[in-house]
Write a protein that holds these residues in place. Structure first.
Motif, PDB file in Angstrom:
ATOM      1  N   THR B 244       0.879  -0.648   0.379  1.00 32.24           N
ATOM      2  CA  THR B 244       0.015   0.098  -0.247  1.00 32.24           C
ATOM      3  C   THR B 244       1.164   1.375   0.056  1.00 32.24           C
ATOM      4  OG1 THR B 244       0.062  -0.356   2.313  1.00 32.24           O
ATOM      5  CG2 THR B 244      -1.832  -1.123   1.208  1.00 32.24           C
ATOM      6  N   THR B 245       0.192   2.455  -0.205  1.00 30.69           N
ATOM      7  CA  THR B 245       1.319   3.449  -0.765  1.00 30.69           C
ATOM      8  C   THR B 245       1.483   4.279   0.879  1.00 30.69           C
ATOM      9  OG1 THR B 245      -0.311   3.966  -1.764  1.00 30.69           O
ATOM     10  CG2 THR B 245       0.976   5.464  -2.579  1.00 30.69           C
ATOM     11  N   PRO B 246       3.042   4.396   0.385  1.00 29.48           N
ATOM     12  CA  PRO B 246       2.953   5.208   2.583  1.00 29.48           C
ATOM     13  C   PRO B 246       2.056   6.366   2.975  1.00 29.48           C
ATOM     14  CG  PRO B 246       5.277   4.287   1.107  1.00 29.48           C
ATOM     15  CD  PRO B 246       3.739   3.782   0.305  1.00 29.48           C
ATOM     16  N   ARG B 247       2.136   6.428   3.713  1.00 27.45           N
ATOM     17  CA  ARG B 247       1.262   7.890   3.607  1.00 27.45           C
ATOM     18  C   ARG B 247       2.624   8.692   5.491  1.00 27.45           C
ATOM     19  NH1 ARG B 247      -3.351   6.243   8.009  1.00 27.45           N
ATOM     20  NH2 ARG B 247      -2.236   4.328   7.884  1.00 27.45           N
ATOM     21  N   HIS B 248       3.849   8.720   5.791  1.00 20.32           N
ATOM     22  CA  HIS B 248       4.690   8.989   6.273  1.00 20.32           C
ATOM     23  C   HIS B 248       4.409  10.378   6.310  1.00 20.32           C
ATOM     24  CE1 HIS B 248       7.194   9.124   3.700  1.00 20.32           C
ATOM     25  NE2 HIS B 248       6.288   7.804   3.116  1.00 20.32           N
ATOM     26  N   GLN B 249       4.446  10.821   7.382  1.00 19.88           N
ATOM     27  CA  GLN B 249       4.794  12.236   7.556  1.00 19.88           C
ATOM     28  C   GLN B 249       6.694  12.770   6.353  1.00 19.88           C
ATOM     29  OE1 GLN B 249       6.016  10.302   8.710  1.00 19.88           O
ATOM     30  NE2 GLN B 249       7.385  11.499  11.105  1.00 19.88           N
ATOM     31  N   ASP B 250       5.999  14.506   6.325  1.00 17.87           N
ATOM     32  CA  ASP B 250       7.506  15.016   5.724  1.00 17.87           C
ATOM     33  C   ASP B 250       8.558  14.632   6.326  1.00 17.87           C
ATOM     34  OD1 ASP B 250       8.616  16.501   4.005  1.00 17.87           O
ATOM     35  OD2 ASP B 250       7.949  18.571   4.077  1.00 17.87           O
ATOM     36  N   THR B 251       9.433  13.907   5.539  1.00 18.17           N
ATOM     37  CA  THR B 251      11.053  13.921   5.917  1.00 18.17           C
ATOM     38  C   THR B 251      11.638  15.241   6.460  1.00 18.17           C
ATOM     39  OG1 THR B 251      11.646  14.105   3.617  1.00 18.17           O
ATOM     40  CG2 THR B 251      10.518  11.869   5.108  1.00 18.17           C
ATOM     41  N   SER B 252      11.337  16.387   5.978  1.00 14.16           N
ATOM     42  CA  SER B 252      12.376  17.307   5.515  1.00 14.16           C
ATOM     43  C   SER B 252      12.021  17.657   7.606  1.00 14.16           C
ATOM     44  CB  SER B 252      12.060  18.693   5.625  1.00 14.16           C
ATOM     45  OG  SER B 252      10.347  18.452   5.886  1.00 14.16           O
ATOM     46  N   LYS B 253      11.176  17.521   8.421  1.00 14.07           N
ATOM     47  CA  LYS B 253      10.835  17.427   9.919  1.00 14.07           C
ATOM     48  C   LYS B 253      11.883  16.790  10.582  1.00 14.07           C
ATOM     49  CE  LYS B 253       6.646  17.997  10.274  1.00 14.07           C
ATOM     50  NZ  LYS B 253       4.974  17.209  10.400  1.00 14.07           N
ATOM     51  N   ARG B 254      12.304  15.728   9.946  1.00 18.19           N
ATOM     52  CA  ARG B 254      13.597  15.455  11.422  1.00 18.19           C
ATOM     53  C   ARG B 254      14.667  16.215  11.746  1.00 18.19           C
ATOM     54  NH1 ARG B 254      15.600  10.247   7.875  1.00 18.19           N
ATOM     55  NH2 ARG B 254      13.997  10.479   6.301  1.00 18.19           N
ATOM     56  N   GLY B 255      14.468  16.029  13.212  1.00 14.68           N
ATOM     57  CA  GLY B 255      15.433  16.528  14.413  1.00 14.68           C
ATOM     58  C   GLY B 255      16.639  15.671  14.255  1.00 14.68           C
ATOM     59  N   PRO B 256      17.107  16.343  15.255  1.00 13.82           N
ATOM     60  CA  PRO B 256      18.577  15.778  15.195  1.00 13.82           C
ATOM     61  C   PRO B 256      18.889  14.605  15.997  1.00 13.82           C
ATOM     62  CG  PRO B 256      18.285  17.229  17.171  1.00 13.82           C
ATOM     63  CD  PRO B 256      16.881  17.570  16.106  1.00 13.82           C
ATOM     64  N   VAL B 257      19.169  14.014  16.199  1.00 16.09           N
ATOM     65  CA  VAL B 257      19.542  12.174  16.625  1.00 16.09           C
ATOM     66  C   VAL B 257      19.327  11.628  17.549  1.00 16.09           C
ATOM     67  CG1 VAL B 257      21.110   9.598  17.572  1.00 16.09           C
ATOM     68  CG2 VAL B 257      21.746  11.621  14.989  1.00 16.09           C
TER      69      VAL B 257
END
Lengths: 343, 517
Positions: B244-257
């Motif tokens: 099924t098509t992924p519906r995950h969020q925008d990857t640009s919002k990722r923060g630090p480790v």
């Protein structure tokens, strides 16, 4: 359902008992009356019941905590004995003391002695994974022999005509009598307090919660971060301390001195009491009273009907036997199975 | 290696169907094994392999379908009946008495009374014949795992089997032991013994088997000649491609480790466990990292060392926001803002006999301050349990009911809810929707995504690739205790994941398998 099986087991025990009595040529109804009613149909008898129930309830309440945590301490009898030795030793070495702190100190030492004796299986279990059933049971015999050694040697009363007995405890080293003219003593209050404390501990405290979780779902306990070793230590020390209290309350109470034998197997009967009471504090009080009655009933049956003294043991054994059998049949369905048809 | 053509196949299954409550384990499955053929049964966990094998070995009875043995319709009512037909089975976990000798163990598994001297002679004869060196007088506890497996094989061979079923036999063997086993199997095949070989290891199947039947989700997918297929095409059939098509969020919002696992190695405490070997990964704030893999490749061990149930040998192996936590127990890790949802809902994530209130207390008593002067605050705990039930739509008639009274999906929602409502910085979830109905699964997935969007880090370990592709930002694959480097899900293809899951390595394009030894 779990609360029905004790009733069922008792009914079966009584029925089998009646059968047994008729085989021995005694009127079963008369025998049962002598066993269960005659011993307690007067005030003295009723208080005697409490006297006998006290060590049973103390030992059983301690064991029940371990059993709930899946820690199978079978050695309450030994912990009771060492509790009596520790507490009694204080009097033996300071017989002249009349301080009001004498008895409290003896009680405290009794609990410490029992706990120390139970610490041995706890250490062996947590350090070497030695089965606590075996170690705690074997230590019973060590404790009994230790007591015998002491009363034949260093603890013997110098004015006691060489009988293997300590001095008879003085008033300041003896449990106060609660009711004049009876043997009912302060130990019963201790037992009641122990039951209440244990009840609160199991129902309301974190350690009680941990005991229950580790006992029923050890993996969930590990997940929650509860230490299995800590619970093994706790439940054995707690059970040992309670049995030690029973021991000191016996020698400072009805026994009144250190003797080679101070308990008619209270520590073992307490295992039956704990299970018959469904490991619940209130249940244990009832079960303790009932098992105490088998001691008294055995004596009455012996005196009035000339029955052998073993009748007490037979009744206690039957109760446990039927209880376990009923539990099996309540929890599992009986089904005849041909070989190879399993799974 | 040629398969002899006899008139009838040795074993033929037609339309085997088996329904368990709530699961159709086998749906109209066909299987045909010729004499002397090594036939692979290939599929992911839960594909229906074991159910099918149990039907063949007489352990359970299929609801419908027919079994033909040498062309004759046969009813295999018990393992005993299977053995007398000439079907032998080698289980993944051995049933041997450690304190007895090889010969004694074999005698126990044979019908009737045995003449021990003769049996010992037979054992030596058979074991030498098939290159399975084994001494009858050795005690089992002195033997290696490979040698123990030989006992099981020799036990089967002594009964002159016509069909040998092997359930993932190499999962407990070293590569060298596995090579030896293959020699034996080829020899048996040349003598006309049929072998049904269950595995998900594509390399092995390509090297060893003449035919393969592929199962997926309880259904028969295809029969093929594995020597003519590529590992890629086998993986495709095994896993399926209809994702099924992924519906995950925008990857640009990722923060630090937030979580960093660095060179984590750990020897398993369990005999059948998997040793972790130099695991490296990190999870950023607001990110969902998925770890894929076939069960039994180190997931259990990895989860235990992450939750603190098993401590790491070096505290710096696991870093939370730069702080070493490898030597902290579960309670301290929770205090640092980590929450866990274990794989096993009953008995690990919850205490089955206890009420939902008590189970709410189980992992949240510290973070939710449910202790009041050393005593359990019943009102507060009950309120928390009610909050979980409300916010996560747990269907139950009341929070005083036992955890075991809830359906799997509802209990999972309860556990997920309990962990999420503690406002974790990092949540580690094992198999979030395993055995959960579709509705509850969608709710759980949404809750995971929502939590990540609020900035929490999420680590999901799952066998379900559909699930991982639906919710993860990045995926890494665990195989034999090693973790591949993670990749953005857009850069990963299902085939690559399948190959990594099968433990295939060395074929050039799979550089991401970290075979750093």
């Amino acid at each position: 359902m779990v609360y029905i099986t004790p009733i069922l087991a008792l009914t079966l025990t009584i029925l089998t008992g009646m059968l047994l009595f008729s085989f021995l040529g005694v009127d079963p109804v008369e025998a049962l009356r002598n066993f269960f009613i005659v011993p307690i149909n007067n005030q003295y008898g009723a208080t005697e019941l409490l006297v006998k129930a006290t060590p049973l309830i103390l030992c059983a309440i301690g064991l029940s905590v371990g059993f709930r945590a899946n820690v199978w301490n079978i050695g309450a009898e030994g912990q009771l004995t060492v509790g009596a030795i520790f507490g009694g030793a204080l009097f033996v070495y300071f017989p002249e003391t009349e301080s009001v702190f004498m008895l409290p100190a003896m009680i405290l030492l009794g609990a410490i002695g029992g706990a120390l004796w139970a610490a041995i299986p706890a250490f062996l279990k947590t350090r070497f994974n030695a089965n606590e059933i075996l170690t705690s049971l074997m230590l019973v015999y060590v404790a009994t022999l230790l007591l015998s050694l002491l009363v034949h040697g260093p603890f013997r009363d110098p004015d006691g005509y060489n009988f293997p007995e300590s001095k008879i405890f003085t008033d300041s080293a003896t449990m106060p009598i609660l009711l004049e003219g009876t043997r009912l003593h302060f130990g019963s209050i201790i037992a009641l307090l122990a039951v209440l404390t244990t009840w609160i501990m199991l129902a309301k405290t974190l350690i009680g919660f941990q005991v229950k979780v580790i006992g029923t779902a050890p993996k969930a306990g590990a997940y929650a971060g509860f230490s299995q070793k800590k619970i093994i230590w706790f439940s054995l020390l707690f059970g040992g301390a309670m049995a030690g209290l029973a021991g000191i309350s016996e020698v400072s109470g009805p026994v009144g001195q250190l003797l080679p034998s101070i308990s008619p197997g209270y520590g073992f009967t307490a295992i039956i009491v704990a299970f018959l009471g469904r490991l619940h504090p209130v249940g244990i009080i009832f079960a303790g009273l009932l098992m105490a009655l088998t001691y008294l009933g055995g004596e009455t049956a012996q005196i009035n009907l000339g029955m052998p003294v073993a009748v007490t043991g037979v009744f206690q054994g039957m109760v446990l036997f039927y209880l376990l059998a009923c539990d099996v049949f309540v929890n599992y369905r009986f089904q005849l199975n041909r070989f190879g048809k399993a799974a | 290696m040629d398969t002899k053509d006899t008139e009838h196949p040795r074993l033929e299954l037609k339309g085997i169907t088996k329904q368990y409550p709530g699961v159709l384990a086998n749906d109209d499955i066909d299987l045909k094994i010729l004499s002397g053929e090594i036939h692979a049964l290939l599929g992911e966990n839960g594909a229906g392999k074991s159910t099918l094998v149990k039907a063949i070995y007489g352990v359970l009875k299929a609801d419908s379908g027919e079994i033909f043995w040498n062309g004759t319709p046969t009813n295999i009512a018990s393992p005993h009946a299977a053995r007398s037909l000439g079907i032998g089975m080698i289980f993944q976990h051995f049933s041997l008495f450690e304190a007895m000798t090889v010969a004694e163990n074999i005698a126990l598994g044979m019908p009737g009374r045995q003449n021990m001297a003769e049996l010992a002679k037979n054992i030596i004869e058979v074991s030498e014949n098939y290159g399975l060196p084994l001494h009858p007088d050795r005690y089992v506890h002195t033997l290696s795992v490979g040698e123990k497996q030989r006992i099981e094989i020799v036990r089967c061979l002594l009964q002159n089997p016509k069909l040998l079923i092997m359930d993932e036999p190499t999962s407990v063997l070293t590569p060298q032991e596995a090579d030896k086993l293959f020699e034996t199997l080829r020899r048996l095949s040349a003598e006309g013994v049929s072998i049904l070989y269950i595995s998900h290891k594509l390399d092995e199947i390509k090297a060893l088997c003449h035919k393969a039947t592929i199962l997926r989700g309880g259904r028969y997918i295809a029969e093929c000649d594995p020597t003519k297929e590529t590992a890629k095409s086998l993986a495709e059939m095994m896993i399926g491609t209809n994702l099924t098509t992924p519906r995950h969020q925008d990857t640009s919002k990722r923060g630090p480790v937030r979580l960093k696992v660095h060179n984590l190695s750990l020897d398993s405490t369990d005999q059948f466990g998997v040793d972790l070997n130099l695991i490296n990964f990190d999870v950023k704030c607001g990110e969902i990292l998925g770890i894929a893999g076939v069960a039994g490749n180190g997931q259990v061990e990895l989860l235990e060392v992450l939750s603190g149930e098993q401590l790491s040998t070096d505290e710096a192996h696991i870093l939370l926001e730069g702080q070493p936590i490898g030597k902290l127990g579960p309670v301290d890790r929770r205090k640092n803002g980590i929450a866990f949802v274990p794989e096993d809902r009953l008995g690990h994530g919850s205490v089955p006999e206890m009420s939902l209130v008590n189970n709410a207390f189980l992992s949240a008593y510290r973070t939710k301050n449910l202790l009041d002067k050393g005593l359990i605050n019943n009102n507060k705990t009950t309120d928390f349990a009610k909050e979980i039930v409300e916010k996560f739509d747990v269907r139950t008639s009341g929070v005083s009911h036992a955890a075991s009274s809830l359906s799997g999906g509802n209990l999972q929602k309860f556990i997920v809810g309990r962990e999420m409502l503690q406002d974790p910085k990092l949540i580690i979830i094992a198999h979030p929707t395993w055995g959960v109905d579709a509705g509850a699964a969608a709710d759980i997935h949404q809750a995971i995504i929502d939590l990540a969007e609020k900035g929490a880090s999420v680590l999901v370990v799952s066998q379900d690739l559909d699930e991982l592709f639906a919710i993860s930002n990045r995926i890494a694959v665990i195989a034999e205790g090693r973790l591949s480097v993670s990749r953005d899900i857009h850069e990963f293809t299902i085939e690559q994941i399948g190959l990594l899951m099968g433990g295939t390595s060395g074929s050039g394009s799979e550089k991401e398998v970290q075979s750093v030894a």
